[in-house]
Design a protein around this motif. Structure first.
Motif, PDB file in Angstrom:
ATOM      1  N   LYS A   1       0.808  -1.216   0.000  1.00  0.00           N
ATOM      2  CA  LYS A   1       0.000   0.000   0.000  1.00  0.00           C
ATOM      3  C   LYS A   1       0.842   1.268   0.000  1.00  0.00           C
ATOM      4  CE  LYS A   1      -3.654  -2.237   2.725  1.00  0.00           C
ATOM      5  NZ  LYS A   1      -4.396  -2.198   4.017  1.00  0.00           N
ATOM      6  N   THR A   2       2.118   1.162   0.284  1.00  0.00           N
ATOM      7  CA  THR A   2       2.937   2.351   0.460  1.00  0.00           C
ATOM      8  C   THR A   2       4.238   2.268  -0.331  1.00  0.00           C
ATOM      9  OG1 THR A   2       4.153   1.491   2.364  1.00  0.00           O
ATOM     10  CG2 THR A   2       2.057   2.584   2.817  1.00  0.00           C
ATOM     11  N   ARG A   3       4.826   3.444  -0.555  1.00  0.00           N
ATOM     12  CA  ARG A   3       6.183   3.543  -1.080  1.00  0.00           C
ATOM     13  C   ARG A   3       7.020   4.339  -0.084  1.00  0.00           C
ATOM     14  NH1 ARG A   3       5.753   4.787  -7.620  1.00  0.00           N
ATOM     15  NH2 ARG A   3       4.614   2.886  -8.181  1.00  0.00           N
ATOM     16  N   VAL A   4       8.334   4.237  -0.225  1.00  0.00           N
ATOM     17  CA  VAL A   4       9.236   4.898   0.711  1.00  0.00           C
ATOM     18  C   VAL A   4      10.266   5.704  -0.072  1.00  0.00           C
ATOM     19  CG1 VAL A   4      10.807   4.586   2.660  1.00  0.00           C
ATOM     20  CG2 VAL A   4       8.955   2.941   2.294  1.00  0.00           C
ATOM     21  N   GLY A   5      10.460   6.957   0.324  1.00  0.00           N
ATOM     22  CA  GLY A   5      11.422   7.821  -0.361  1.00  0.00           C
ATOM     23  C   GLY A   5      12.290   8.593   0.617  1.00  0.00           C
TER      24      GLY A   5
ATOM     25  N   LYS B   1      18.660  -6.843   2.582  1.00  0.00           N
ATOM     26  CA  LYS B   1      18.740  -5.999   1.394  1.00  0.00           C
ATOM     27  C   LYS B   1      19.522  -4.731   1.703  1.00  0.00           C
ATOM     28  CE  LYS B   1      14.115  -7.486  -0.099  1.00  0.00           C
ATOM     29  NZ  LYS B   1      12.740  -7.028  -0.404  1.00  0.00           N
ATOM     30  N   ARG B   2      20.151  -4.179   0.680  1.00  0.00           N
ATOM     31  CA  ARG B   2      20.786  -2.876   0.861  1.00  0.00           C
ATOM     32  C   ARG B   2      19.707  -1.858   1.191  1.00  0.00           C
ATOM     33  NH1 ARG B   2      24.223  -1.103  -4.220  1.00  0.00           N
ATOM     34  NH2 ARG B   2      22.121  -1.121  -5.082  1.00  0.00           N
ATOM     35  N   ALA B   3      19.993  -0.995   2.155  1.00  0.00           N
ATOM     36  CA  ALA B   3      19.026   0.047   2.485  1.00  0.00           C
ATOM     37  C   ALA B   3      18.657   0.850   1.245  1.00  0.00           C
ATOM     38  CB  ALA B   3      19.595   0.954   3.569  1.00  0.00           C
ATOM     39  N   LEU B   4      19.626   1.100   0.392  1.00  0.00           N
ATOM     40  CA  LEU B   4      19.393   1.885  -0.818  1.00  0.00           C
ATOM     41  C   LEU B   4      18.258   1.303  -1.661  1.00  0.00           C
ATOM     42  CD1 LEU B   4      20.687   4.291  -2.524  1.00  0.00           C
ATOM     43  CD2 LEU B   4      21.778   2.482  -3.850  1.00  0.00           C
ATOM     44  N   ASP B   5      18.162  -0.032  -1.676  1.00  0.00           N
ATOM     45  CA  ASP B   5      17.185  -0.692  -2.537  1.00  0.00           C
ATOM     46  C   ASP B   5      15.762  -0.674  -1.978  1.00  0.00           C
ATOM     47  OD1 ASP B   5      19.245  -1.312  -4.289  1.00  0.00           O
ATOM     48  OD2 ASP B   5      19.654  -3.241  -3.340  1.00  0.00           O
ATOM     49  N   LEU B   6      15.602  -0.228  -0.741  1.00  0.00           N
ATOM     50  CA  LEU B   6      14.279  -0.225  -0.125  1.00  0.00           C
ATOM     51  C   LEU B   6      13.480   1.041  -0.442  1.00  0.00           C
ATOM     52  CD1 LEU B   6      15.115  -1.686   3.403  1.00  0.00           C
ATOM     53  CD2 LEU B   6      14.356  -2.896   1.360  1.00  0.00           C
ATOM     54  N   PHE B   7      14.151   2.049  -0.996  1.00  0.00           N
ATOM     55  CA  PHE B   7      13.481   3.315  -1.260  1.00  0.00           C
ATOM     56  C   PHE B   7      12.881   3.318  -2.662  1.00  0.00           C
ATOM     57  CE2 PHE B   7      16.665   4.264   2.020  1.00  0.00           C
ATOM     58  CZ  PHE B   7      15.812   4.755   3.003  1.00  0.00           C
ATOM     59  N   ASP B   8      11.768   2.598  -2.807  1.00  0.00           N
ATOM     60  CA  ASP B   8      11.135   2.473  -4.118  1.00  0.00           C
ATOM     61  C   ASP B   8      10.447   3.763  -4.551  1.00  0.00           C
ATOM     62  OD1 ASP B   8       9.217   2.287  -2.133  1.00  0.00           O
ATOM     63  OD2 ASP B   8       8.171   0.565  -2.997  1.00  0.00           O
ATOM     64  N   GLY B   9      10.319   4.716  -3.631  1.00  0.00           N
ATOM     65  CA  GLY B   9       9.711   5.996  -3.989  1.00  0.00           C
ATOM     66  C   GLY B   9      10.707   6.995  -4.547  1.00  0.00           C
ATOM     67  N   GLY B  10      11.999   6.666  -4.457  1.00  0.00           N
ATOM     68  CA  GLY B  10      13.023   7.526  -5.026  1.00  0.00           C
ATOM     69  C   GLY B  10      13.834   8.271  -3.990  1.00  0.00           C
TER      70      GLY B  10
ATOM     71  N   LYS C   1       5.898  14.058  -8.216  1.00  0.00           N
ATOM     72  CA  LYS C   1       5.834  13.861  -9.666  1.00  0.00           C
ATOM     73  C   LYS C   1       6.290  12.459 -10.047  1.00  0.00           C
ATOM     74  CE  LYS C   1       7.408  15.861 -14.043  1.00  0.00           C
ATOM     75  NZ  LYS C   1       8.204  16.955 -14.674  1.00  0.00           N
ATOM     76  N   ARG C   2       7.405  12.010  -9.450  1.00  0.00           N
ATOM     77  CA  ARG C   2       7.934  10.693  -9.788  1.00  0.00           C
ATOM     78  C   ARG C   2       6.944   9.571  -9.441  1.00  0.00           C
ATOM     79  NH1 ARG C   2      12.248  10.816  -6.987  1.00  0.00           N
ATOM     80  NH2 ARG C   2      13.717  11.288  -8.659  1.00  0.00           N
ATOM     81  N   ASN C   3       6.268   9.710  -8.322  1.00  0.00           N
ATOM     82  CA  ASN C   3       5.385   8.644  -7.856  1.00  0.00           C
ATOM     83  C   ASN C   3       3.933   8.823  -8.274  1.00  0.00           C
ATOM     84  OD1 ASN C   3       7.043   6.809  -5.867  1.00  0.00           O
ATOM     85  ND2 ASN C   3       7.710   8.903  -5.464  1.00  0.00           N
ATOM     86  N   GLY C   4       3.627   9.954  -8.882  1.00  0.00           N
ATOM     87  CA  GLY C   4       2.265  10.190  -9.335  1.00  0.00           C
ATOM     88  C   GLY C   4       1.268  10.275  -8.198  1.00  0.00           C
ATOM     89  N   VAL C   5       1.682  10.908  -7.085  1.00  0.00           N
ATOM     90  CA  VAL C   5       0.797  11.018  -5.932  1.00  0.00           C
ATOM     91  C   VAL C   5       0.512  12.479  -5.620  1.00  0.00           C
ATOM     92  CG1 VAL C   5       1.660   8.867  -4.936  1.00  0.00           C
ATOM     93  CG2 VAL C   5       2.715  11.030  -4.256  1.00  0.00           C
ATOM     94  N   ARG C   6      -0.587  12.723  -4.936  1.00  0.00           N
ATOM     95  CA  ARG C   6      -0.903  14.069  -4.478  1.00  0.00           C
ATOM     96  C   ARG C   6      -0.049  14.405  -3.264  1.00  0.00           C
ATOM     97  NH1 ARG C   6      -6.811  14.421  -2.788  1.00  0.00           N
ATOM     98  NH2 ARG C   6      -6.053  12.714  -1.467  1.00  0.00           N
TER      99      ARG C   6
END
Length: 223
Positions: free
Chosen positions: A99-103, A143-152, A169-174
């Motif tokens: 349900k979520t992304r992390v950036g 996993k590398r911490a770097l790889d967990l930030f799927d939101g950018g 903009k990258r994630n297409g969210v409000r």
């Protein structure tokens, strides 16, 4: 013993503050069926880790040798650096929630060093750490911490407003669907966009995440 570096220049670092970490079960606010932010965004310095990467870390950095995966790094002076204690569990759990992304939104003058730190530090699933002799499936491998930030990753010396604009903009969210954690009150200016910012005083912990989610829900009339 990892050290918590003081924000005041020239002061003697103290021991890192620790907090209790939940067990392997998910926190209630992730499973109660109520809406969650589409994007969790974290500052780095004094939010995910207890130091300023551009002033406290002297490159080059390298992984601390261990019998399992890397949870700490050292710099040229021999100082040790790692996340606040709850952060590995938090990042692994949030990144595994569909349900979520992390950036990341970090205003640092050492962006390459910040990314290198995220490459060196590994995060393992809760309850699955350091069981030597047991083969893990790919699903449960560290996993590398770097790889967990799927939101950018927005890591550069600019305003947090610009960071939020790029992440939205990258994630297409409000903006209203972003929950941002930061240790500096000046970054509340992001709320002019509609972002919910939760101010953390001593690093991200599960309690801070829960309080941030409660605030985000409260602003939307969700009980």
């Amino acid at each position: 013993m990892p050290r918590r570096l003081s924000k005041s220049s020239g002061s003697v670092p103290a021991a890192a503050t620790t907090t209790s970490t939940p067990g392997s079960s998910l926190p209630t606010f992730l499973t109660d069926g109520l809406p969650l932010p589409s994007l969790f965004v974290f500052d780095l310095d004094y939010t995910l880790w207890p130091f300023w990467v551009d002033t406290h870390v002297t490159p080059p950095i390298k992984a601390v040798p261990s019998s399992s995966y890397t949870t700490a790094a050292t710099d040229r002076t021999g100082d040790t650096f790692k996340f606040y204690s709850d952060v590995p569990h938090i990042l692994y759990t949030l990144s595994s929630t569909s349900k979520t992304r992390v950036g990341v939104a970090s205003r640092t003058h050492a962006p390459d060093l910040g990314r290198e730190m995220l490459k060196l530090l590994y995060v393992g699933p809760p309850g699955q750490q350091d069981d030597e002799g047991k083969k893990k499936s790919d699903k449960f491998k560290p996993k590398r911490a770097l790889d967990l930030f799927d939101g950018g990753l927005e890591i550069y010396p600019s305003s947090k407003i610009r960071h939020m604009e790029a992440l939205a903009k990258r994630n297409g969210v409000r903006y209203e669907d972003i929950l941002f954690f930061d240790d500096e009150s000046r970054n509340r200016d992001t709320e002019t966009l509609g972002v919910t910012m939760w101010l953390v005083r001593d690093g991200v912990s599960w309690k801070e995440i829960e309080n941030g989610v409660k605030e985000w829900r409260s602003r939307r009339g969700i009980r």
